[in-house]
Design a protein around this motif. Sequence first.
Motif, PDB file in Angstrom:
ATOM      1  N   GLU A 151       0.815  -1.217   0.000  1.00 46.94           N
ATOM      2  CA  GLU A 151       0.000   0.000   0.000  1.00 46.94           C
ATOM      3  C   GLU A 151       0.848   1.267   0.000  1.00 46.94           C
ATOM      4  O   GLU A 151       0.324   2.374  -0.091  1.00 46.94           O
ATOM      5  CB  GLU A 151      -0.926   0.010   1.225  1.00 46.94           C
ATOM      6  CG  GLU A 151      -1.951  -1.095   1.182  1.00 46.94           C
ATOM      7  CD  GLU A 151      -2.781  -1.165   2.437  1.00 46.94           C
ATOM      8  OE1 GLU A 151      -2.978  -0.114   3.083  1.00 46.94           O
ATOM      9  OE2 GLU A 151      -3.217  -2.275   2.793  1.00 46.94           O
TER      10      GLU A 151
ATOM     11  N   ALA B  39      -7.498  -1.080  -2.789  1.00 46.97           N
ATOM     12  CA  ALA B  39      -7.545   0.093  -3.682  1.00 46.97           C
ATOM     13  C   ALA B  39      -6.256   0.893  -3.556  1.00 46.97           C
ATOM     14  O   ALA B  39      -5.700   1.373  -4.563  1.00 46.97           O
ATOM     15  CB  ALA B  39      -8.757   0.961  -3.339  1.00 46.97           C
ATOM     16  N   ALA B  40      -5.752   1.031  -2.336  1.00 49.41           N
ATOM     17  CA  ALA B  40      -4.506   1.776  -2.123  1.00 49.41           C
ATOM     18  C   ALA B  40      -3.339   1.049  -2.792  1.00 49.41           C
ATOM     19  O   ALA B  40      -2.472   1.670  -3.419  1.00 49.41           O
ATOM     20  CB  ALA B  40      -4.239   1.937  -0.626  1.00 49.41           C
TER      21      ALA B  40
ATOM     22  N   LEU C 128      -3.457  -1.028  -5.405  1.00 48.83           N
ATOM     23  CA  LEU C 128      -3.539  -0.944  -6.874  1.00 48.83           C
ATOM     24  C   LEU C 128      -3.198   0.457  -7.361  1.00 48.83           C
ATOM     25  O   LEU C 128      -2.599   0.624  -8.427  1.00 48.83           O
ATOM     26  CB  LEU C 128      -4.942  -1.355  -7.344  1.00 48.83           C
ATOM     27  CG  LEU C 128      -5.249  -2.840  -7.165  1.00 48.83           C
ATOM     28  CD1 LEU C 128      -6.673  -3.151  -7.603  1.00 48.83           C
ATOM     29  CD2 LEU C 128      -4.258  -3.708  -7.936  1.00 48.83           C
ATOM     30  N   SER C 129      -3.550   1.449  -6.570  1.00 51.87           N
ATOM     31  CA  SER C 129      -3.210   2.816  -6.956  1.00 51.87           C
ATOM     32  C   SER C 129      -1.687   3.018  -6.916  1.00 51.87           C
ATOM     33  O   SER C 129      -1.102   3.669  -7.799  1.00 51.87           O
ATOM     34  CB  SER C 129      -3.952   3.763  -5.998  1.00 51.87           C
ATOM     35  OG  SER C 129      -3.345   4.987  -5.961  1.00 51.87           O
ATOM     36  N   GLU C 130      -1.035   2.425  -5.941  1.00 53.82           N
ATOM     37  CA  GLU C 130       0.425   2.484  -5.870  1.00 53.82           C
ATOM     38  C   GLU C 130       1.065   1.740  -7.043  1.00 53.82           C
ATOM     39  O   GLU C 130       2.048   2.214  -7.646  1.00 53.82           O
ATOM     40  CB  GLU C 130       0.911   1.872  -4.550  1.00 53.82           C
ATOM     41  CG  GLU C 130       0.920   2.840  -3.380  1.00 53.82           C
ATOM     42  CD  GLU C 130       1.947   3.936  -3.608  1.00 53.82           C
ATOM     43  OE1 GLU C 130       1.633   4.909  -4.323  1.00 53.82           O
ATOM     44  OE2 GLU C 130       3.058   3.813  -3.068  1.00 53.82           O
TER      45      GLU C 130
ATOM     46  N   ARG D  49      -0.213   1.280  -9.956  1.00 60.62           N
ATOM     47  CA  ARG D  49      -0.387   2.088 -11.177  1.00 60.62           C
ATOM     48  C   ARG D  49       0.635   3.234 -11.203  1.00 60.62           C
ATOM     49  O   ARG D  49       1.213   3.545 -12.236  1.00 60.62           O
ATOM     50  CB  ARG D  49      -1.801   2.662 -11.242  1.00 60.62           C
ATOM     51  CG  ARG D  49      -2.006   3.456 -12.513  1.00 60.62           C
ATOM     52  CD  ARG D  49      -3.413   3.986 -12.645  1.00 60.62           C
ATOM     53  NE  ARG D  49      -3.595   4.576 -13.967  1.00 60.62           N
ATOM     54  CZ  ARG D  49      -3.449   5.867 -14.237  1.00 60.62           C
ATOM     55  NH1 ARG D  49      -3.134   6.702 -13.283  1.00 60.62           N
ATOM     56  NH2 ARG D  49      -3.607   6.325 -15.455  1.00 60.62           N
ATOM     57  N   ARG D  50       0.866   3.832 -10.045  1.00 61.85           N
ATOM     58  CA  ARG D  50       1.808   4.966  -9.977  1.00 61.85           C
ATOM     59  C   ARG D  50       3.208   4.548 -10.401  1.00 61.85           C
ATOM     60  O   ARG D  50       3.884   5.277 -11.130  1.00 61.85           O
ATOM     61  CB  ARG D  50       1.839   5.535  -8.539  1.00 61.85           C
ATOM     62  CG  ARG D  50       2.759   6.735  -8.363  1.00 61.85           C
ATOM     63  CD  ARG D  50       2.807   7.214  -6.918  1.00 61.85           C
ATOM     64  NE  ARG D  50       3.399   6.248  -6.012  1.00 61.85           N
ATOM     65  CZ  ARG D  50       4.698   5.987  -5.899  1.00 61.85           C
ATOM     66  NH1 ARG D  50       5.569   6.633  -6.654  1.00 61.85           N
ATOM     67  NH2 ARG D  50       5.145   5.082  -5.038  1.00 61.85           N
TER      68      ARG D  50
ATOM     69  N   ALA E  17     -11.887  -3.258  -9.338  1.00 64.89           N
ATOM     70  CA  ALA E  17     -10.850  -2.532  -8.591  1.00 64.89           C
ATOM     71  C   ALA E  17      -9.758  -2.012  -9.532  1.00 64.89           C
ATOM     72  O   ALA E  17      -9.232  -0.906  -9.349  1.00 64.89           O
ATOM     73  CB  ALA E  17     -10.253  -3.442  -7.519  1.00 64.89           C
ATOM     74  N   LEU E  18      -9.414  -2.803 -10.561  1.00 64.79           N
ATOM     75  CA  LEU E  18      -8.383  -2.354 -11.510  1.00 64.79           C
ATOM     76  C   LEU E  18      -8.880  -1.139 -12.298  1.00 64.79           C
ATOM     77  O   LEU E  18      -8.142  -0.160 -12.478  1.00 64.79           O
ATOM     78  CB  LEU E  18      -8.024  -3.492 -12.474  1.00 64.79           C
ATOM     79  CG  LEU E  18      -7.094  -4.573 -11.908  1.00 64.79           C
ATOM     80  CD1 LEU E  18      -7.056  -5.788 -12.831  1.00 64.79           C
ATOM     81  CD2 LEU E  18      -5.682  -4.019 -11.700  1.00 64.79           C
TER      82      LEU E  18
ATOM     83  N   ALA F 149      -8.790   1.935 -10.274  1.00 68.40           N
ATOM     84  CA  ALA F 149      -7.429   2.452 -10.076  1.00 68.40           C
ATOM     85  C   ALA F 149      -6.882   3.100 -11.343  1.00 68.40           C
ATOM     86  O   ALA F 149      -5.740   3.574 -11.355  1.00 68.40           O
ATOM     87  CB  ALA F 149      -6.508   1.310  -9.622  1.00 68.40           C
TER      88      ALA F 149
END
Length: 254
Positions: A89, A114-115, A117-119, A121-122, A173-174, A177
């Motif tokens: 995360e 979610a956190a 997957l967002s990481e 993606r970043r 979820a993907l 994100a």
Amino acid sequence: MRSADLFDRLAPGYDELLPFFSSFGREIVAVLDPAPASELLDVGAGRGAVSAAAVSSGCRVTAVDAAPHMVELLWREHPDVVARVMDAESLDFPTDSFDIAVGAFVIHLVDNPAAALSEVRRVLRPGGVVAVTMPGPYEDGGRWDRFNALVAEYEARVSTGEPFGRPLDVAVALRAAGFVDVHEEHVEVHLPVESPLRLWDFQMSHGFAGFVESLDHEDATELRRRALAELDRMRADGGIVLDRGATIHVARVP
Ligand SMILES: C[S@@+](CC[C@H](N)C(=O)[O-])C[C@H]1O[C@@H](n2cnc3c(N)ncnc32)[C@H](O)[C@@H]1O
């Protein structure tokens, strides 16, 4: 209990009794078919099932896991992998660092998918590919029906604490994100197992142990006894084969 605490404890025997996660790791990398020298991040890497297959495919691999013992063993067994203790995360990498990110059998175990997957993606570059693998369906001709029904009976009895692993719609979820081209691949493994005890010990070497530990002592003892009896029946009925499937959710960064 944080799942990473359980896996830290399980690390010495993890994927040692049967080549289970390593088989899936090879399948996942085969599906991704990475270009040579791709920079691949293995999130929740365990002992390196995916990392090892990715190195064999010519990737430059960075592996992270929240369980220090897993990371130590991964690094010892695969010194060509950059291995770090890290929470999915909160990835300690600059934006746009990797071409591919893989999370195998981990996203449903983290507190905040979610956190994570967002990481992921970043830290992926534009056009980068993510592969999130979850347990999935498999074809077993019905031979695991009775065993699975037995386990379900005890799942209904879990009395304490948080459930181990949460249901998660990975495709949703993907997309949430910011990933696009979300699609699924399906893989299976079918591994012969020499004895009921080996199968049970394998079960207790991964996340299933978290479920058994959440049962009352009496229920856990009874489940083990009944499971071994069922596995004995399977052995007499043609042999024990560990049939399992996984769904690989593949997507990319726009
Ligand atoms: C079922 S194992 C899968 C390991 C590996 N991907 C494989 O296929 O063998 C789940 C792994 O996720 C790790 N994990 C759990 N929560 C995590 C988190 N928040 N951040 C990073 N790793 C985590 C555990 O320590 C464990 O090694």
